[in-house]
Scaffold this active site. Structure first.
Site, PDB file in Angstrom:
ATOM      1  N   GLY A   1       3.660   2.786  13.446  1.00 22.13           N
ATOM      2  CA  GLY A   1       4.596   2.290  14.112  1.00 22.13           C
ATOM      3  C   GLY A   1       3.989   0.777  15.286  1.00 22.13           C
ATOM      4  O   GLY A   1       3.771  -0.030  15.537  1.00 22.13           O
TER       5      GLY A   1
ATOM      6  N   GLU B   1       9.878   0.551  10.428  1.00 21.90           N
ATOM      7  CA  GLU B   1      11.424   1.668  10.334  1.00 21.90           C
ATOM      8  C   GLU B   1      10.501   3.280  10.233  1.00 21.90           C
ATOM      9  O   GLU B   1       9.299   3.705   9.703  1.00 21.90           O
ATOM     10  CB  GLU B   1      12.013   2.054   8.133  1.00 21.90           C
ATOM     11  CG  GLU B   1      12.120   0.792   7.869  1.00 21.90           C
ATOM     12  CD  GLU B   1      14.069   0.475   8.404  1.00 21.90           C
ATOM     13  OE1 GLU B   1      14.469   1.817   8.808  1.00 21.90           O
ATOM     14  OE2 GLU B   1      14.559  -0.607   8.078  1.00 21.90           O
TER      15      GLU B   1
ATOM     16  N   LYS C   1       1.105  -1.319   0.059  1.00 22.64           N
ATOM     17  CA  LYS C   1       0.256  -0.005  -0.032  1.00 22.64           C
ATOM     18  C   LYS C   1       0.843   1.412  -0.314  1.00 22.64           C
ATOM     19  O   LYS C   1       1.572   1.365   0.753  1.00 22.64           O
ATOM     20  CB  LYS C   1      -1.117   0.518   1.109  1.00 22.64           C
ATOM     21  CG  LYS C   1      -2.056   1.236   1.565  1.00 22.64           C
ATOM     22  CD  LYS C   1      -2.296   1.677   2.444  1.00 22.64           C
ATOM     23  CE  LYS C   1      -2.173   2.463   3.242  1.00 22.64           C
ATOM     24  NZ  LYS C   1      -1.652   3.946   2.767  1.00 22.64           N
TER      25      LYS C   1
ATOM     26  N   GLY D   1       7.082   4.655   7.942  1.00 23.83           N
ATOM     27  CA  GLY D   1       5.785   5.348   8.414  1.00 23.83           C
ATOM     28  C   GLY D   1       6.499   6.397  10.128  1.00 23.83           C
ATOM     29  O   GLY D   1       7.570   6.186  10.383  1.00 23.83           O
ATOM     30  N   SER D   2       5.280   6.790  10.703  1.00 28.16           N
ATOM     31  CA  SER D   2       5.403   7.307  12.133  1.00 28.16           C
ATOM     32  C   SER D   2       6.071   6.544  13.236  1.00 28.16           C
ATOM     33  O   SER D   2       4.714   5.382  13.230  1.00 28.16           O
ATOM     34  CB  SER D   2       4.188   8.155  11.915  1.00 28.16           C
ATOM     35  OG  SER D   2       3.476   8.068  12.452  1.00 28.16           O
ATOM     36  N   THR D   3       6.345   6.554  14.236  1.00 35.94           N
ATOM     37  CA  THR D   3       6.609   6.600  15.228  1.00 35.94           C
ATOM     38  C   THR D   3       5.157   5.882  15.545  1.00 35.94           C
ATOM     39  O   THR D   3       5.086   4.384  16.602  1.00 35.94           O
ATOM     40  CB  THR D   3       7.365   6.563  16.417  1.00 35.94           C
ATOM     41  OG1 THR D   3       8.600   6.918  16.088  1.00 35.94           O
ATOM     42  CG2 THR D   3       7.515   6.153  17.663  1.00 35.94           C
TER      43      THR D   3
ATOM     44  N   CYS E   1      13.622  10.347   7.340  1.00 35.45           N
ATOM     45  CA  CYS E   1      13.220   9.661   7.796  1.00 35.45           C
ATOM     46  C   CYS E   1      14.342  10.626   9.291  1.00 35.45           C
ATOM     47  O   CYS E   1      14.871  10.564   9.668  1.00 35.45           O
ATOM     48  CB  CYS E   1      13.434   8.402   8.627  1.00 35.45           C
ATOM     49  SG  CYS E   1      13.981   7.664   7.155  1.00 35.45           S
TER      50      CYS E   1
HETATM   51  P1  NAP Z   1       1.812   7.721   8.621  1.00 36.55           P
HETATM   52  O1  NAP Z   1       1.103   8.569   8.754  1.00 36.55           O
HETATM   53  O2  NAP Z   1       3.045   6.937   9.574  1.00 36.55           O
HETATM   54  O3  NAP Z   1       2.066   6.892   7.130  1.00 36.55           O
HETATM   55  C1  NAP Z   1       2.641   6.417   6.771  1.00 36.55           C
HETATM   56  C2  NAP Z   1       1.833   4.862   6.283  1.00 36.55           C
HETATM   57  O4  NAP Z   1       1.270   4.056   7.011  1.00 36.55           O
HETATM   58  C3  NAP Z   1       0.900   5.531   4.741  1.00 36.55           C
HETATM   59  O5  NAP Z   1       0.565   4.762   3.701  1.00 36.55           O
HETATM   60  C4  NAP Z   1      -0.335   5.023   5.517  1.00 36.55           C
HETATM   61  O6  NAP Z   1      -1.666   5.337   4.794  1.00 36.55           O
HETATM   62  C5  NAP Z   1      -0.531   4.120   6.685  1.00 36.55           C
HETATM   63  N1  NAP Z   1      -1.215   4.178   7.174  1.00 36.55           N
HETATM   64  C6  NAP Z   1      -1.950   4.873   8.457  1.00 36.55           C
HETATM   65  N2  NAP Z   1      -2.439   5.141   9.697  1.00 36.55           N
HETATM   66  C7  NAP Z   1      -2.588   3.433   9.467  1.00 36.55           C
HETATM   67  C8  NAP Z   1      -2.594   2.903  10.742  1.00 36.55           C
HETATM   68  N3  NAP Z   1      -3.637   2.387  11.499  1.00 36.55           N
HETATM   69  N4  NAP Z   1      -2.074   0.401  10.190  1.00 36.55           N
HETATM   70  C9  NAP Z   1      -1.402   0.146   9.106  1.00 36.55           C
HETATM   71  N5  NAP Z   1      -1.137   2.020   7.905  1.00 36.55           N
HETATM   72  C10 NAP Z   1      -1.415   2.926   8.093  1.00 36.55           C
HETATM   73  O7  NAP Z   1       3.728   7.745   8.438  1.00 36.55           O
HETATM   74  P2  NAP Z   1       3.744   9.263   7.459  1.00 36.55           P
HETATM   75  O8  NAP Z   1       3.662  10.909   8.033  1.00 36.55           O
HETATM   76  O9  NAP Z   1       2.933   9.553   6.270  1.00 36.55           O
HETATM   77  O10 NAP Z   1       5.341   9.281   6.656  1.00 36.55           O
HETATM   78  C11 NAP Z   1       6.454  10.112   7.402  1.00 36.55           C
HETATM   79  C12 NAP Z   1       6.354   9.427   8.885  1.00 36.55           C
HETATM   80  O11 NAP Z   1       8.015   8.081   7.802  1.00 36.55           O
HETATM   81  C13 NAP Z   1       7.859  10.382   9.111  1.00 36.55           C
HETATM   82  O12 NAP Z   1       7.308   9.631  10.466  1.00 36.55           O
HETATM   83  C14 NAP Z   1       9.408   9.612   9.055  1.00 36.55           C
HETATM   84  O13 NAP Z   1       9.716   9.469   9.457  1.00 36.55           O
HETATM   85  C15 NAP Z   1       8.307   7.996   8.609  1.00 36.55           C
HETATM   86  N6  NAP Z   1       9.753   7.292   7.943  1.00 36.55           N
HETATM   87  C16 NAP Z   1      10.819   6.481   8.385  1.00 36.55           C
HETATM   88  C17 NAP Z   1      11.987   6.214   6.765  1.00 36.55           C
HETATM   89  C18 NAP Z   1      12.798   5.173   7.815  1.00 36.55           C
HETATM   90  O14 NAP Z   1      12.540   4.086   6.909  1.00 36.55           O
HETATM   91  N7  NAP Z   1      12.682   4.846   8.988  1.00 36.55           N
HETATM   92  C19 NAP Z   1      12.103   6.732   5.966  1.00 36.55           C
HETATM   93  C20 NAP Z   1      10.707   7.149   5.356  1.00 36.55           C
HETATM   94  C21 NAP Z   1       9.890   7.564   6.511  1.00 36.55           C
HETATM   95  P3  NAP Z   1      -1.562   7.079   4.627  1.00 36.55           P
HETATM   96  O15 NAP Z   1      -0.841   7.465   3.774  1.00 36.55           O
HETATM   97  O16 NAP Z   1      -3.155   7.263   4.121  1.00 36.55           O
HETATM   98  O17 NAP Z   1      -2.129   7.972   5.840  1.00 36.55           O
END
Ligand code: NAP
Ligand code: MG
Length: 476
Positions: free
Chosen positions: A236, A253, A179, A231-233, A287
């Site tokens: 996660g 991650e 996804k 994605g976000s902590t 990130c």
């Molecule tokens: P996010 O809100 O956690 O979203 C990440 C993904 O998860 C999206 O596809 C999102 O869908 C989906 N999602 C949301 N709620 C969910 C749930 N309850 N169950 C399963 N999936 C769900 O993160 P973001 O704000 O888009 O991304 C930014 C974050 O990613 C930052 O904290 C960044 O540090 C982190 N990041 C980490 C790395 C790494 O390698 N460590 C790399 C890149 C980014 P939607 O898009 O529809 O919300």
């Protein structure tokens, strides 16, 4: 400052359809749920309608992935699987310009970055893991795949995160249901076309677009063997709770708040470029961004003066202009978060300076910004802003730098700038971060494992270590 004539990349090379279905079992199919729109964040133009996968759609995708796993993909030799991965890598190179333009339109990142960083590294990942597919017995993790992998990725590096997930999974013999993020689905859908073009057996890769609910349906599906999430902590942690007590394997991650540490003996011109690249690359939607600058007190004034002079030359604007250094913020929601935390920074007493630049009237924009006089207790020093905002702290001794750098719930990356090789090694040993860059920053290579400590998650992506999350281990 020089005035440049605009040098826009043509978008004629991309063919964006008015609407997209889901990619299940090798075909594009209509979703059974609703649809949502994806926009160009630099203009707010609606680009396309995209299907929102329902629980039933996710179930169909998982079933297709299971069939492909059992009947075809896990039975194929590694050498045969490698041919598909090489083919995909070559098509990505051939269609690189199209992918780069589409990524910049849907995400808002400068074409310079999608063209020179994202897409070449995507191709490199497929080439790299293609090479592992017939050598898994030397991986140290066995050569037995897990089965069906459910993969969920964010919007900041849409195709690159897809590559980090799909390439090792397929090389190891797993099939996937992926996804993409809601705001950036288009390059994943073009990747689905590339899978068709490469004649990848149906069901090996399935792409289900949607929002958080679709992600939840993947995570909780009983026939998914592995969940890989970036994605976000917060999300996660929710995923870790959802799979606790099941047999599912998980890699996470998550976020970061990296320290970029500049010593007084560092080559300052290079360090300034590294600071700028560390926090303004990809609008700071990274990130591992170097969002906390720790600068040695004796050079702090000089570094700040040079940094501001350099920031004033950053070109903010049209992501498709080849001169652009900083593009659009990915969404209205993300812009609101960046504004909120920056306002809090000011209210808490830090001093704010933004590069003088004219921002376009449509779309989502935030001028490159730096905060000085930041203390460790400030929220802008503790929380991930995920935007073009740098918080500056000072230190006197290496020990103080280590203490401040490690004083964070995250542990993804760090940077060290110094002329002394011995100091690089001793700092790297003491920094609690998955990746430490020395006299450089934000360098990505498929041979090098990437991942975090503490609240930045667990598991590694890239390199031999990246195979571990997709294999059953030596004893099975
Ligand atoms: P996010 O809100 O956690 O979203 C990440 C993904 O998860 C999206 O596809 C999102 O869908 C989906 N999602 C949301 N709620 C969910 C749930 N309850 N169950 C399963 N999936 C769900 O993160 P973001 O704000 O888009 O991304 C930014 C974050 O990613 C930052 O904290 C960044 O540090 C982190 N990041 C980490 C790395 C790494 O390698 N460590 C790399 C890149 C980014 P939607 O898009 O529809 O919300
Ligand atoms: Mg978009």
């Amino acid at each position: 400052m020089f005035e440049y004539a605009p040098a826009p990349e043509s978008r004629a090379i991309v063919d964006i359809k008015p609407s997209y279905g889901l990619f299940i079992d090798g075909e594009f199919v209509d979703g059974t749920g609703k649809a949502f729109k994806t926009i160009n964040p630099a203009t707010e133009e609606v680009l396309a309608e995209v299907a929102e996968a329902s629980d039933a759609d996710v179930d169909a995708a998982v079933k297709a992935a299971r069939r492909a796993y059992t009947r075809v993909w896990s039975r194929m030799s590694g050498a045969e699987r490698a041919k598909y991965l090489y083919r995909i890598a070559r098509i990505i190179q051939e269609r690189g310009r199209e992918l780069a333009v589409l990524e910049s339109i849907d995400n808002g990142k400068p074409i310079k970055e999608s063209r020179d960083v994202d897409i070449p590294v995507v191709a490199a990942h497929f080439f790299y893991y293609a090479g592992w597919a017939d050598k898994l017995e030397h991986s140290g993790y066995g050569s037995t795949p897990l089965g069906v992998a459910g993969q969920i990725i964010p919007w900041n590096f849409p195709l690159l995160m897809l590559a980090w997930k799909i390439a090792p999974a397929l090389a190891c013999g797993n099939t996937v249901v992926l996804k993409p993020a809601e705001t950036t689905p288009l390059t994943a859908l073009l990747f689905a076309e590339i899978c068709q073009q490469a004649d990848l057996p149906p069901g090996v890769v399935n792409i289900v677009t949607g929002a958080g609910e679709t992600g939840r349906a993947i995570v909780s599906h009983p026939d998914v063997d592995k969940v890989a999430f970036t994605g976000s902590t917060d999300v996660g942690k929710a995923i870790a709770r959802a799979v606790a007590g099941t047999d599912k394997k998980v890699t996470l991650e998550l976020g970061g708040k990296a320290a970029n540490i500049v010593f007084d003996d560092a080559p300052l011109d290079q360090a300034i470029e590294g600071i700028v690249n560390g926090i303004f690359f990809n609008q700071g939607h990274v990130c591992c961004a170097g969002s906390r600058l720790l600068v040695q007190e004796s050079v702090a004034d000089e570094v700040m003066e040079r940094l501001k002079r350099r920031m004033a030359t950053l070109r903010v604007g049209d992501p498709l202009d080849k001169n652009t250094d900083v593009g659009a913020i990915n969404s209205a929601e993300q812009l609101a978060k960046i504004r909120e935390l920056s306002d809090i920074g000011e209210a808490e007493g830090a001093e704010r300076w933004s590069a003088p630049c004219e921002l376009p009237s449509n779309g989502y924009w935030f001028a490159p910004t730096v905060f000085t006089g930041v203390s460790q207790a400030h929220r802008i020093a503790r929380e991930e802003i995920f935007g073009p905002v740098l918080s500056v702290l000072t230190f006197r001794t290496p020990s103080e730098a280590i203490e401040k750098a490690n004083n964070t719930p995250f542990g993804l990356s760090a940077g060290v700038w110094t002329d002394k090789g011995s100091r690089i090694l001793s700092m790297a040993n003491r920094l609690r971060a998955g990746v430490v860059w020395a006299n450089t920053f934000n360098k990505f290579d498929p041979t090098s494992p990437f991942g975090g400590y503490k609240e930045s998650g667990y598991g590694r992506e890239g390199g031999r270590h990246g195979l571990e999350g997709y294999l059953k281990g030596e004893d099975s």
